[in-house]
Design a protein around this motif. Structure first.
Motif, PDB file in Angstrom:
ATOM      1  N   ILE A 131       0.830  -1.213   0.000  1.00  0.00           N
ATOM      2  CA  ILE A 131       0.000   0.000   0.000  1.00  0.00           C
ATOM      3  C   ILE A 131       0.868   1.269   0.000  1.00  0.00           C
ATOM      4  CG2 ILE A 131      -1.656   1.353   1.370  1.00  0.00           C
ATOM      5  CD1 ILE A 131      -2.772  -1.384   2.382  1.00  0.00           C
TER       6      ILE A 131
ATOM      7  N   SER B 265      -5.528  -2.804  -8.166  1.00  0.00           N
ATOM      8  CA  SER B 265      -6.363  -1.703  -7.660  1.00  0.00           C
ATOM      9  C   SER B 265      -5.538  -0.723  -6.823  1.00  0.00           C
ATOM     10  CB  SER B 265      -7.524  -2.256  -6.819  1.00  0.00           C
ATOM     11  OG  SER B 265      -7.060  -2.735  -5.569  1.00  0.00           O
ATOM     12  N   VAL B 266      -4.449  -1.209  -6.217  1.00  0.00           N
ATOM     13  CA  VAL B 266      -3.612  -0.360  -5.357  1.00  0.00           C
ATOM     14  C   VAL B 266      -2.435   0.245  -6.125  1.00  0.00           C
ATOM     15  CG1 VAL B 266      -2.162  -0.345  -3.271  1.00  0.00           C
ATOM     16  CG2 VAL B 266      -4.217  -1.734  -3.328  1.00  0.00           C
TER      17      VAL B 266
ATOM     18  N   HIS C  36      -7.823   0.517   1.280  1.00  0.00           N
ATOM     19  CA  HIS C  36      -7.128  -0.110   0.153  1.00  0.00           C
ATOM     20  C   HIS C  36      -6.503  -1.457   0.522  1.00  0.00           C
ATOM     21  CE1 HIS C  36      -6.684   4.075  -1.844  1.00  0.00           C
ATOM     22  NE2 HIS C  36      -7.698   3.413  -2.358  1.00  0.00           N
TER      23      HIS C  36
ATOM     24  N   TRP D 108     -10.566  -5.265   0.767  1.00  0.00           N
ATOM     25  CA  TRP D 108     -10.929  -5.650  -0.606  1.00  0.00           C
ATOM     26  C   TRP D 108     -11.679  -6.995  -0.582  1.00  0.00           C
ATOM     27  CZ3 TRP D 108     -10.201  -9.252  -4.504  1.00  0.00           C
ATOM     28  CH2 TRP D 108     -10.394  -8.800  -5.814  1.00  0.00           C
TER      29      TRP D 108
END
Length: 867
Positions: free
Chosen positions: A187, A214-215, A529, A534
């Protein structure tokens, strides 16, 4: 005619397909340009520099990395995932940028450091672990994942030129204790850094890859199911001690001699024969009741007769005879590993030649020289250990000191030690491939009870069988044991593997580090995140669909009971509240403990008044006058049932969405209450924000499981007035985790029960208890207990006593003691360098902590295994 026409069609098809297959000049030119580009690429140059041809999955991963993607590689043990990591380092060198190689354990870091030094030279490579720092500003740095996490929170300048981070054994993020660090790193890494994740084959790797994307942006997932060396599964059985063991295939073979996925009938029949033999043997042992025998312990008909379990030395002897060594023999007990070596020696087994014995002796002496004193070697039973190595046997487990484990790893790698008896910790990444792997049982003790191995664990263990470039086939052997069923082994060895689930949760240290560099809302968004959130969100969509279905059903029922006399929905809500009070509330009061009988009576009277009031409202409701009330109630009861279900599903949905951020909120409340955070003035848009106090800055620099207890103890002055040995002995209580249970006490407190150590221990217990209560009030997880079990041992070591002296009369192994001391040294160092945040204690506590660090980090504890 039909036949002739079909031939004609075939001819046309062939011509058409030939024409289609023939590329146009433009296509040929494009293909030529692509080949030319590929040949000039860094990936191509790297592939040509390798001593072997790369597999397709390695080429695909390397090309994606060169193109600027993050890469996640999932492949079996030994498939060559590290080639992709090696390319990332090669690419970083080509582009003159930095690359970090992170591992979950120090042993892996040390091993990778040596490998990279061999390739790039000592000037180009650095190593950073909790206790070792070599060339930390190098272009290539190997480190444990925790070190990188700490660098990210400290905004280290070293990160500026960083462009590639390799996360080896990335599936380790499922680990309950240390897994969250991987997510923090993924992250928080700067967006211009590309990550290369190397993972075992997990069943939900696509989900994991989507989360990374997605991160971190574009991510290429590369999966290879193919093992580089085919693996055959066997079961080893033995009729009794007087007959030879038998190695039988788990699966039936096809006409070509390859194992299929069908169970071997020969194995099932042989086990049946052995069961019948065991039953006959038991019948012979049972006393004859007709002769007056009472039966005694043999009168237990409920116990199933047991097949004979092959002896460990007999298993090794058979595998040696069959020529399938070297092997790793997994036994899920440290004592079991040590006993197995002893049993093989006592049985007179010798697996080495005279020349191999000489080589073993030379390597061992070379590795031990200058590392440990004779007294320490004696305390660690070195002479027995070396004798076993010379015979070709070795244990490998966490109870051994790192030096001994490294000796075993080197001798096994060089083919000198033939059998290593190991616990499952060996399955983690360390490069020790073998021809065969033996699994003693399909269950293990997990600290609370015996549990079966998962397919993922079994795959991880047996994945070491088959050495690439040496063996044509690897062998996985399960030893027949109590309760063994072939179908269980077959289920474990099938292609199914475990899913990867997040173990991430916010901690006190994480909270202050996030709030040090971002505002409260940004910190909450960051936590949203996480892979944990998720996963929760992914499972929440099913609940969303369920809620939508329930809402539609409720709409239908509301139309069906529409009443012209009044609001029937309100009438049903009234009845539901009444039902809850009459049933649930009354039941709750019956089980509740009241201070007095009078208070109990008052509570029931108040409840009766509320029920009477609702009954009256229900009787007076206008819908009562409706002539169709019975028909409406029929739909109303269904509506009420679905409404309760909707509330239940909505609660589950709410608990999943934003669950990580809510935990963060609760942590912030605790930190605010204790004075580590101060609420800023609310902004115009009424958003909450926090700033760190001086206490908060101190907590930010303390990385340990009981970080808040340590910070609070420092702030309360619990350590004031202690000398170095006393400080080390009490701080160990925050770190030490015994293998069985917790909350231990020492044999004696140094200085007696009125001494500094005992007084400080009592203060620490008070700090722990008050924080534990506060956590409970805020619905946070229960904290681990303090353990003073080795306080006296650590005190003696810090006073300069020898290893043999401090371990005498304890059940501590050398490995456990050293590992605990290394963790203690790490925390003492954190206190020592936290001087700027210690306030008035900067002049007293920091230098004492430095002395304590030096008194602990000596001799065998200071040994790092890095030259």
């Amino acid at each position: 005619m039909t036949h002739h026409r079909r031939r004609g069609n075939n001819g046309i098809d062939k011509q058409t397909s030939k024409a289609a297959a023939e590329p146009s000049p433009a296509q040929r030119y494009a293909a030529f340009k692509q080949t030319q580009f590929k040949s000039r690429s860094v990936a191509s140059r790297f592939a040509k520099s390798m001593p072997f041809e790369l597999d397709d999955f390695q080429i695909k991963a390397n090309e994606a990395l060169e193109a600027g993607d993050n890469v996640l590689v999932a492949a079996p043990t030994g498939a060559g995932k590290t080639v992709v990591a090696d390319f990332a380092i090669y690419l970083a060198q080509e582009r003159n940028v930095k690359a970090f190689y992170t591992t979950p354990i120090k042993a892996l870091s040390n091993q990778k450091y040596h490998d990279l030094v061999e390739t790039y030279g000592p000037d180009k490579v650095g190593l950073l672990t909790g206790d070792t720092s070599i060339n930390s500003e190098a272009d290539i740095v190997v480190m444990t994942t925790e070190v990188l996490r700490n660098m990210l929170y400290e905004h280290s300048m070293t990160l500026e030129a960083l462009r590639y981070v390799i996360l080896d054994e990335v599936h380790y993020l499922a680990d309950r204790f240390r897994g969250p660090v991987w997510e923090e790193v993924i992250i928080h890494l700067p967006q211009n850094v590309k990550i290369i994740g190397l993972s075992a084959t997990v069943s939900n790797v696509e989900d994991f890859s989507k989360w990374i994307e997605s991160v971190r942006g574009d991510t290429t997932l590369v999966v290879s199911e193919k093992r580089p060396v085919p693996l055959e599964q066997h079961v080893l059985v033995q009729a009794d001690d007087h007959t030879e063991p038998e190695l039988i295939d788990l699966y039936r073979r096809d006409a070509n001699g390859n194992q299929t996925d069908k169970l071997n009938a020969q194995l099932v029949n042989r086990l049946d024969q052995l069961d019948r033999k065991a039953a006959r043997r038991r019948g012979e042992q049972r006393p004859d009741k007709r002769k007056g025998g009472k039966g005694g312990k043999w009168n237990d008909h409920s116990r199933k007769p047991e097949r004979h379990t092959p002896r460990r030395w007999a298993v090794v002897d058979e595998l040696n005879f069959l020529g399938v060594l070297p092997g790793i023999y997994f036994i899920f007990s440290r004592n079991g590993c040590d006993q197995a070596v002893e049993q093989c020696i006592n049985a007179g087994l010798e697996l080495t030649t005279d020349d191999e014995v000489r080589r073993i002796r030379r390597i061992v002496d070379e590795m031990v020289e200058g590392q440990l004193s004779q007294e320490d070697l004696k305390a660690l039973h070195f002479s027995q250990f070396r004798f076993a190595l010379e015979e070709g046997f070795a244990p490998h487990h966490a109870g051994m000191v790192a030096l001994f484990r490294q000796i075993v790893e080197r001798l096994f790698e060089e083919g000198l030690v033939k059998v290593v008896f190991a616990t499952e910790t060996l399955a983690l990444g360390i490069n020790m491939p073998a021809r065969c792997v033996v699994v003693e049982k399909l269950e293990k003790f997990d600290g609370t009870g015996h549990v079966g191995l998962t397919p993922g664990e079994f795959t991880q263990l047996t994945g070491r069988a088959g050495r690439r470039g040496i063996d044509t086939i690897g062998h996985a052997v399960v030893v027949d044991h109590h309760g063994f069923i072939p179908a269980t082994a077959a289920a474990l060895s099938s292609k199914r593997v475990y899913p990867l689930h997040s173990s991430f949760k916010p901690t006190f240290n994480m909270a202050v580090n996030l709030l040090n560099s971002s505002d409260y809302e940004t910190a909450r968004i960051t936590l949203d995140h996480s892979f944990a959130q998720w996963e929760a969100n992914e499972s929440a969509w099913q609940l969303e669909a369920q809620m939508e279905t329930l809402r539609k059903a409720l709409d239908g029922y509301e139309q069906a009971f529409d009443c012209e006399f009044g609001d029937f929905k309100e009438f049903m809500r009234l009845r539901m509240r009444l039902s809850d009070l009459e049933k649930n509330e009354r039941r709750r009061f019956k089980h509740e403990v009241f201070r007095t009988q009078k208070a109990r009576g008052e509570a029931f009277k108040t409840l009766d008044r509320r029920i009477a009031k609702l009954r009256e409202e229900e009787r007076e409701h206008p819908c009562r006058k409706c002539p169709d009330i019975q028909q409406h109630l029929k739909w109303g009861h269904r509506w009420a049932r679905e409404m309760r279900e909707l509330e239940r599903v909505r609660n589950r949905y709410d608990s999943r969405t934003g669950s990580v951020a809510r935990q963060f909120d609760r942590i912030c409340n605790v930190l605010e209450e204790l004075g580590y955070l101060q609420r800023s003035k609310e902004s115009a848009d009424s958003q909450v924000d926090y700033r760190l106090t001086e206490q908060g800055q101190l907590l930010r620099h303390l990385y340990s499981e009981l970080d808040l207890v340590l910070a609070q103890a420092i702030d309360d002055g619990a350590f004031d007035g202690l000398d170095a040995a006393e400080l080390a002995s009490v701080v160990m209580s925050l770190i030490y985790e015994p293998r069985r249970g917790g909350g231990g006490e020492p044999r004696h407190y140094p200085g007696g029960i009125q001494g500094n150590v005992a007084v400080c221990a009592a203060q620490l217990k008070g700090v722990h208890a008050s924080i534990a209560m506060l956590c409970e009030d805020h619905a946070l997880d229960e904290m681990r207990q303090l353990d003073f079990g080795i306080t006296d041992v650590v005190y003696e070591w810090a006073q300069g006593e020898s290893l043999s002296r401090v371990l005498y009369g304890t059940d501590l192994t050398g490995g456990d003691f050293v590992r605990s001391c290394k963790r203690l040294a790490d925390v003492l160092q954190q206190i020592a360098v936290a001087g700027p945040y210690l306030g008035k204690r900067a002049e007293t506590l920091a230098p004492i902590a430095k002395q304590a660090y030096e008194s602990i980090n000596r001799g065998i504890v200071a040994y790092s295994g890095v030259d």
